[in-house]
Motif scaffolding. Structure first.
Motif, mmCIF file in Angstrom:
data_model
loop_
_atom_site.group_PDB
_atom_site.id
_atom_site.type_symbol
_atom_site.label_atom_id
_atom_site.label_comp_id
_atom_site.label_asym_id
_atom_site.label_seq_id
_atom_site.Cartn_x
_atom_site.Cartn_y
_atom_site.Cartn_z
ATOM 1 N N VAL A 184 -14.086 -3.891 0.055
ATOM 2 C CA VAL A 184 -13.261 -4.977 -1.149
ATOM 3 C C VAL A 184 -13.534 -4.113 -2.356
ATOM 4 N N ILE A 185 -14.549 -3.192 -2.462
ATOM 5 C CA ILE A 185 -14.497 -2.350 -3.578
ATOM 6 C C ILE A 185 -12.989 -1.552 -3.696
ATOM 7 N N GLU A 186 -12.817 -1.038 -2.503
ATOM 8 C CA GLU A 186 -11.426 -0.213 -2.727
ATOM 9 C C GLU A 186 -10.329 -1.275 -3.086
ATOM 10 N N MET A 187 -10.356 -2.410 -2.248
ATOM 11 C CA MET A 187 -9.149 -3.319 -2.390
ATOM 12 C C MET A 187 -9.110 -3.887 -3.922
ATOM 13 N N THR A 188 -10.181 -3.795 -4.738
ATOM 14 C CA THR A 188 -10.199 -4.576 -6.135
ATOM 15 C C THR A 188 -10.273 -3.435 -7.015
ATOM 16 N N ASN A 189 -9.965 -2.029 -6.456
ATOM 17 C CA ASN A 189 -9.838 -1.054 -7.502
ATOM 18 C C ASN A 189 -11.300 -0.749 -8.164
ATOM 19 N N LEU A 190 -12.362 -0.961 -7.690
ATOM 20 C CA LEU A 190 -13.609 -0.613 -8.262
ATOM 21 C C LEU A 190 -14.401 0.572 -7.788
ATOM 22 N N SER A 191 -13.636 1.591 -6.949
ATOM 23 C CA SER A 191 -14.366 2.593 -6.540
ATOM 24 C C SER A 191 -15.227 3.499 -7.697
ATOM 25 N N ALA A 192 -14.466 3.629 -8.717
ATOM 26 C CA ALA A 192 -14.981 4.632 -9.685
ATOM 27 C C ALA A 192 -16.170 3.784 -10.528
ATOM 28 N N LEU A 193 -16.401 2.530 -10.281
ATOM 29 C CA LEU A 193 -17.640 1.845 -10.876
ATOM 30 C C LEU A 193 -18.743 1.493 -9.788
#
Length: 220
Positions: free
Chosen positions: A117-126
């Motif tokens: 879900v981190i990848e799906m919501t574009n939060l990988s860098a955070l």
């Protein structure tokens, strides 16, 4: 919109009241799979109270029927109080959505769910950033991710873009549409923003004069 046999959620002849005041009368609509339905209307017409009524009556009477369980439905409130020094990282905060585990830590499969879900919501860098250090738009995506980690079939965003700048609004709704496309989940989005409705909505449920009318945003 006509009744659909494959509707995830069907609301039929529902009355929405606040204490002794009638807000919405005889409301009927369907939520279809893999769609984004916007709920619009002026302040005070009963949009949030409608959602609370649906949650309260969920599969308990003839007015709110669903093909999903209540546990497969997630509500994301408009406001949460997060201090600037809130210590949990984005990854750990999202993992709180899996707290049904008997263990005080996440197992491998649970960590994989959080990562998806981190990848799906574009939060990988955070992922390793303290939530309190994130911007308002980033926090809203984290709240979305936390709701999604339990793999709901329907999720509800209550004015999630109200306090965001224009860019953050579009980033959040891009993530919502990406989730719908990748998971076939459906979303309900309460909003005052006609631009977002036109750009992202599949259906618009407009509440006015104590009645509701649902229509397709774009022609098929």
């Amino acid at each position: 919109m006509n009744k659909e046999s494959n509707a995830l959620l069907s609301v039929s002849h529902l009355d929405v009241n606040l204490k002794d005041r009638s807000l919405i009368h005889d409301l009927s609509f369907d939520i279809l799979p893999a769609t984004l339905t916007c709920i619009t209307g002026e302040n005070g017409v009963g949009k949030t109270t409608l959602i609370k009524t649906i949650l309260k009556q969920f599969n308990k009477n003839e007015h709110v029927k669903a093909q999903i369980k209540r546990s497969e439905m997630q509500y994301i409130p408009q406001l949460r109080q997060i201090d600037d020094d809130y210590p949990l990282t984005v990854f750990d905060f999202i993992g709180l959505g899996l707290q049904k585990s008997w263990l005080p830590w996440l197992r491998k499969k649970e960590k994989q769910k959080v990562q998806r879900v981190i990848e799906m919501t574009n939060l990988s860098a955070l992922a390793n950033t303290p939530l309190g250090s994130c911007s308002g738009g980033e926090q809203q995506r984290v709240y979305l991710a936390q709701a999604l980690v339990s793999q709901p079939k329907l999720f509800i965003l209550d004015e999630s873009t109200a306090s965001l700048d224009k860019e953050a609004k579009f980033v959040l709704l891009d993530a919502v549409k990406k989730v719908i496309k990748q998971t076939d989940a459906s979303a309900i989005f309460i909003t005052h923003d006609p631009v977002l409705v036109k750009e992202y909505g599949d259906y618009d449920l407009n509440i006015a004069n104590q009645t509701g009318h649902i229509s397709a945003v774009k022609e098929a």
